[in-house]
Design a protein around this motif. Structure first.
Motif, short mmCIF file in Angstrom:
data_model
loop_
_atom_site.label_atom_id
_atom_site.label_comp_id
_atom_site.label_asym_id
_atom_site.label_seq_id
_atom_site.Cartn_x
_atom_site.Cartn_y
_atom_site.Cartn_z
N UNK A 112 0.86 -1.18 0.00
CA UNK A 112 0.00 0.00 0.00
C UNK A 112 0.90 1.24 0.00
N UNK A 113 0.64 2.12 -0.95
CA UNK A 113 1.44 3.34 -1.04
C UNK A 113 0.57 4.49 -0.53
N UNK A 120 6.07 -3.18 -8.41
CA UNK A 120 6.21 -3.38 -6.97
C UNK A 120 7.50 -2.80 -6.41
N UNK A 121 8.38 -2.37 -7.29
CA UNK A 121 9.64 -1.87 -6.77
C UNK A 121 9.76 -0.35 -6.88
N UNK A 122 8.84 0.28 -7.57
CA UNK A 122 8.94 1.73 -7.66
C UNK A 122 7.56 2.37 -7.81
N UNK A 123 7.52 3.68 -7.59
CA UNK A 123 6.27 4.41 -7.67
C UNK A 123 6.52 5.86 -8.03
N UNK A 124 5.46 6.64 -8.10
CA UNK A 124 5.58 8.05 -8.44
C UNK A 124 4.81 8.87 -7.43
N UNK A 125 5.22 10.10 -7.28
CA UNK A 125 4.50 10.96 -6.35
C UNK A 125 4.33 12.36 -6.95
N UNK A 136 15.64 5.64 -3.16
CA UNK A 136 16.13 6.69 -4.05
C UNK A 136 14.93 7.41 -4.65
N UNK A 137 15.03 8.74 -4.76
CA UNK A 137 13.97 9.47 -5.43
C UNK A 137 14.63 10.32 -6.49
N UNK A 138 14.13 10.22 -7.73
CA UNK A 138 14.62 11.23 -8.66
C UNK A 138 13.46 12.03 -9.20
N UNK A 139 13.74 13.25 -9.51
CA UNK A 139 12.70 14.17 -9.94
C UNK A 139 12.48 13.97 -11.43
N UNK A 140 11.26 13.58 -11.77
CA UNK A 140 10.94 13.42 -13.19
C UNK A 140 10.80 14.78 -13.85
#
Lengths: 728, 335
Positions: B34-35, B71-76, B92-96
């Motif tokens: 759950x995100x 299941x290994x990544x998401x977006x915010x 890790x977070x990178x800015x899209x």
């Protein structure tokens, strides 16, 4: 003379000496002759010798006896040892004779005693084991002669090996005994089960075999004879059980058939559920007590015979039922049932007793089977026939429709008819192919079976033929009509040339085309845009605006009715009038002066704080108003934060939408003409700004943008201001 | 102000909830993960079935929406105008990329392989998350909207965008140059949430005024005749109706029925085809901010979190409840 008293022999010798001396003295005195004296002395010597010899003999005999005793003891000891399978403890060897004979004897005797004691013990053990063996053997082999109370023990072999052997034997016998007990137990439980299933007295049955068996706790006979008897009894009972079971199952099957035949109600069936549930059971599955008892079978038999009786009395009914079933199948498959056994005939026959109802029933059942089979073979063709017939229907309808001059008139469901016509045309085009395919299939079928394919008693091929002919005729007719029309056209042209007027051959109603479009989807969408559209087309769109959110036409009328129920019959009319006078009213819109002073509760007062709000808001309020009118007449409304208002009112909870107030007012003062006008003022304003028809107004009118904010936007703003405050 | 909600368990409450308002939560399409995005500037990853917090990802501002990639990544989508990609395992977070205003909502389209974001800067942007980082290469396109974007929903190649001003634009993802349809909400008040039917024939739209509209994409008269709206999340008190905003809609992935959550703290389950309410769960401590069914529809995550509808005020603590869904609660009941 003092003589030492220690040695009696010495004493004897002295005594002998003194006696001899005495004798000499006497003789001297007497004056015996020497011959006499010698004679006397010899005699004396001889007597003495005699005594000696006797004593020696005696001692010798004693010695021999002693030796014999020792030998005997030794022999006995050896015998006992050998009997007990033990090495003799002591074996005398003559040359090693250590002590005197008496010593020897005294050594041997206790040993002998000891051995004897052990022997007796051993013997007792043997006796014990043997007795047990004997007992079990008797039990098993059922020898009636009671075993001899004294068991014969083979004294010669009391060895431990033998004892062990006996023990083994005993053990074997014991296991056999327990095996047998178990077997008997098994047999008994089996018997018990059988007896309970067949309703027999277990105790009595068992008693017949052996009276001890019925005693659940005590000793049970386990003899060969008993076991054999038990086995045969079980076999016998099982046979009986199978017989009874078959009987019961036969009965159950009959019962089921009868139930099925007569549609016996479930409740009645329920009582025999325990019978019918065993129909397919195998022997070992039937375990419920009494299911196979004589009484129970008799009971079921009675029921079956009752049903049989019932059946014969119902036979007529059954024949009717079956017959109907047959006819139903025939009807479904468009077969014509054999008339030879029509119901009436059958009934008459039954009543007259000429025919057995059962045979008729059988006949009908046979027929049903036959018909079913036939129906199966006809299925494919029948499906095609069905399709063909519906196509024909559709063709007829199309012809009728084509003849209808008003067919293009817009009306309720006109688009549906159009669609149907379109489909029908496509179908009609396919008809000739369909007929051909059907005919070829039918011919093939007929060839295969050598029977004509009948459809409701008519030969299908002739039907098809007929149809083809009819179609051809129609085609000719149509051609003829076309020619005639052409001719007519020529005639008209000629007439026109002559008189200059042209009678229109087209349908008179064609003018009505216009309004059809207004019912299209486009206008619906416009309707959902709400009041914004009102100025565009006044009289109609007001109505549509009322119905706004729900485009279903039925709702529209509901809504109107409801409004009237609310006691504002004049309302819509008034409003319509106001619509026409729209422009002047609009000018008053945002000025509170338009508020009618008579109404302190008038919604405009409440609305006052909103007045600067873009009319978009109030228009929205109006819409809800109308929505609410739909469903709740006079409950007041409190909205939790219509967020748009928030920038102006701090407590949005307080905003009471105009809606209900509006509804309320007319009720309070029903026929004051001025009220509705005040009411309608905000409405008009609502319509003007067109809340969001095009994206442009938002760009221009800043206030609108400020007003509409989502909770998140407000939250972020408050967050930012907080941050600012803390940072400054 | 501790909660005193009634004994019938509203579902299992997850431990370690966000510390400020929950803006959205979503189940993964592959697991019971759950995100959760929140105003406390974090995105959290939970394993709902194990009730464990698997990760916490800090952002520069409140996070307004989040979604799974796999299941290994998401977006915010964050209020600091950024769109981020989060790789759970590395933290890790990178800015899209960025918008010109806070990013309100985010969706990932499996059909197009693109991330779609809607912002209060009145644009919609599509991103290709596979592109190397750097806005030039990730940004696929920017599409102006009539108003600030409030809610997005995807089904297949269809994208529904609800904006302020009660506008609704329907796009085909394969041709984003202009909307396939421009509509206006048939509800009279601000749009809160829009969600497409799982069968792709239309969408449900909820407003701040206790109402949900059921709409259809097909513009034919027959289809449009089916559309309707209904009232919900209202309370009658002393003859007055209190109307609550409907914050969340979630469709059941198997049955096509849907749950709505409102500021009244109730979650209702509806059968849209038969126009029936199937179930009402017992009241949650505060407003329902978001709802999500798990991939098989066996779990329903409920965010009970004050949604600021009455401005700054004390409120119940933010909580996430995961309840197992009984089939009877969501299975359509034919009339």
């Amino acid at each position: 003379m003092p003589t030492p008293k220690i040695d009696p022999l010495l004493q004897v010798e002295t005594t002998c000496g003194t006696l001899l001396y005495e004798l000499q003295i006497i003789w001297d005195e007497v004056g015996e002759t020497d011959v006499d004296r010698d004679k006397m002395l010899l005699e004396l010597e001889r007597e003495c010798l005699e005594v000696y010899r006797r004593k020696v003999d005696q001692a010798n005999r004693c010695r021999a006896q002693l030796r014999q005793t020792i030998a005997d003891s030794e022999a006995e000891l050896a015998a006992i040892c050998s009997a007990m399978g033990e090495r003799p403890v002591h074996i005398r060897q003559s040359d090693q004779n250590a002590g005197s004979l008496k010593e020897e004897l005294s050594k041997i005797l206790p040993q002998l005693e000891e051995m004897k004691k052990r022997k007796i013990e051993r013997r007792n053990q043997f006796v014990e084991v043997l007795e047990q063996i004997q007992k079990i053997t008797n039990e098993i082999y059922g020898s009636t002669e009671s075993f001899s109370s004294k068991t014969v023990v083979d004294e010669t072999d009391l060895s431990l090996r033998k004892l062990e052997e006996l023990h083994r034997q005993l053990h074997e016998l014991q296991t056999e005994k327990s095996d047998r007990l178990k077997q008997v137990q098994d047999y008994l439980s089996m018997l018990n089960e059988l007896c309970s299933v067949m309703g027999m007295d277990f105790k009595q049955t068992v008693d017949e075999i052996h009276p001890t068996l019925s005693d659940p706790k005590g000793f049970r006979s386990i003899s060969n004879n008993t076991i054999e008897q038990l086995a045969t009894l079980i076999k016998k009972l099982r046979e009986v059980k199978i017989q009874r079971m078959q009987r019961l199952q036969d009965l159950a099957t009959t019962m089921l058939e009868l139930w099925h035949l007569m549609d016996t109600p479930i409740e009645e069936q329920q009582m025999f559920q325990n019978v019918t549930c065993n129909v397919a059971a195998s022997e070992h599955e039937i375990t419920e007590p009494n299911t196979l008892s004589v009484d129970f079978i008799k009971y079921v038999e009675a029921e079956v015979s009752r049903l049989e009786e019932l059946k014969s009395s119902k036979m007529k009914e059954l024949v009717l039922k079956k017959r109907l079933e047959l006819e139903e199948i025939c009807r479904k498959t468009h077969l014509v049932p054999d008339s030879e056994c029509a119901i009436e005939d059958a009934i008459v026959a039954i009543e007259s007793g000429l025919v057995d109802a059962a045979t008729i029933l059988e006949q009908i059942e046979l027929q049903i089977a036959k018909v079913k089979e036939e129906a199966f073979s006809r299925k494919e063709i029948l499906e095609k026939v069905e399709k063909w017939l519906t196509a024909c229907d559709e063709e007829c309808w199309l012809e009728e429709y084509n003849r209808d001059e008003n067919r293009y008139n817009a009306g309720k469901g006109a688009h549906l008819t159009l669609k149907r016509a379109e489909k029908a045309r496509a179908l009609v085009n396919k008809l000739p192919g369909m007929v051909e395919a059907l005919a070829s299939k039918t011919v093939a079928w007929e060839k295969e079976r050598g029977v004509e394919f009948l459809y409701d008693g008519i030969r299908l091929l002739s039907m098809l033929e007929e149809y083809t002919i009819l179609r051809q005729e129609k085609e000719q007719e149509r051609r003829r009509l076309r020619d005639q029309k052409k001719l007519q056209g020529q005639l008209i042209a000629e007439q026109e040339a002559l008189y200059g007027s042209k009678p229109s051959p087209s349908k008179p109603q064609s003018v009505k085309k216009g309004p059809r479009y207004s019912t299209g989807g486009a206008s619906n969408r416009r309707v959902s845009l709400g009041g914004a559209m009102v100025p565009a087309h006044k009289p109609d769109s007001l109505h549509s605006a009322k119905a706004t959110p729900k485009t279903r036409p039925s709702k529209k009328s509901d809504h109107l009715n409801h409004r009237q129920d609310d006691g504002i019959p004049a309302f819509s009319a008034v409003r319509r009038g106001l619509d026409i006078a729209e422009t002047p009213v609009r000018k008053h819109s945002s000025t509170p002066s338009a508020v009618n002073g008579k109404e302190p509760e008038s919604p405009l007062l409440v609305r006052k704080p909103f007045s600067p709000i873009s009319s978009a808001v109030s228009s929205k309020a109006n819409m809800t108003n109308m929505l609410e009118v739909e469903d709740n007449g006079d409950t007041s409304h409190k909205m939790l934060h219509p967020s748009n208002d928030l920038s102006h009112t701090t407590t949005p909870l307080k905003t009471i939408p105009l809606v209900d107030e509006e509804n309320r007012t007319p009720k309070a003062m029903p026929i004051i003409p001025s009220t509705p006008s005040t009411l309608s003022v905000p409405m008009q304003t609502a319509m003007t700004p067109a809340p969001s028809l095009a994206p442009i107004p938002f760009a221009i009118t800043k206030p609108v943008e400020e007003i509409e904010q989502s909770f998140e936007e407000r939250r972020l703003a408050s967050l930012l201001s907080k941050i600012q405050m803390t940072s400054s | 102000m501790t909660s005193a909600h009634p004994p019938p368990a509203p579902g299992r409450e997850l431990s370690n909830p966000p510390t400020d308002g929950i803006s959205n939560l979503r189940f993964s399409n592959h697991s019971d993960h759950l995100l959760v995005s929140s105003w406390d500037k974090t995105v959290r990853l939970y394993d709902a079935s194990a009730d464990s917090l698997r990760g916490e990802f800090m952002h520069g501002g409140p996070v307004l929406d989040c979604c799974f990639h796999d299941d290994s990544s998401g977006f915010s989508a964050s209020a600091d105008n950024t769109v981020r990609r989060i790789v759970f395992s590395h933290g890790k977070e990178d800015i899209l990329g960025r918008h010109d205003a806070p990013v309100r909502c985010i969706e990932y389209s499996y059909a197009a392989g693109q991330v779609i974001t809607g912002s209060w800067d009145k644009t919609l942007k599509c991103w290709d998350p596979r592109g190397a980082s750097g806005q030039e290469r990730t940004l696929v396109g920017t599409y102006p909207q009539p108003e600030r974007v409030y809610s997005l929903s995807l089904v297949g190649n269809r994208l529904v965008v609800a904006t302020a001003g009660r506008q609704v634009n329907v796009y085909d993802l394969r041709n984003m140059s202009q909307p396939e349809q421009r509509r206006e909400s048939s509800l009279k008040y601000q749009t809160r949430c829009v969600r497409c039917y799982p069968n792709g024939t239309g969408y449900a739209l909820s407003s701040v005024e206790g109402r949900v509209a059921m709409e259809f994409f097909d513009l034919s008269e027959a289809s449009q005749a089916k559309k309707y709206a209904f009232k919900c999340h209202r309370k009658s008190e002393a003859g007055r109706d209190i109307v609550y905003p409907v914050n969340a809609i979630a469709f059941h992935p198997v049955y096509g029925t849907f749950a709505t959550g409102g500021c009244d703290g109730f979650v209702n389950v509806w059968d849209g085809n038969n126009k029936k309410r199937l179930y009402q769960y017992s009241k949650y401590p505060t407003s329902i901010a978001a709802l999500s069914f798990s991939r098989d529809g066996r779990l329903l995550a409920v965010a009970s979190s004050y949604t600021f509808e009455e401005g700054e005020k004390p409120h119940e603590p933010d909580a996430i409840f995961v309840r197992s869904v009984n089939e009877i609660e969501v299975k359509p009941k034919p009339k």
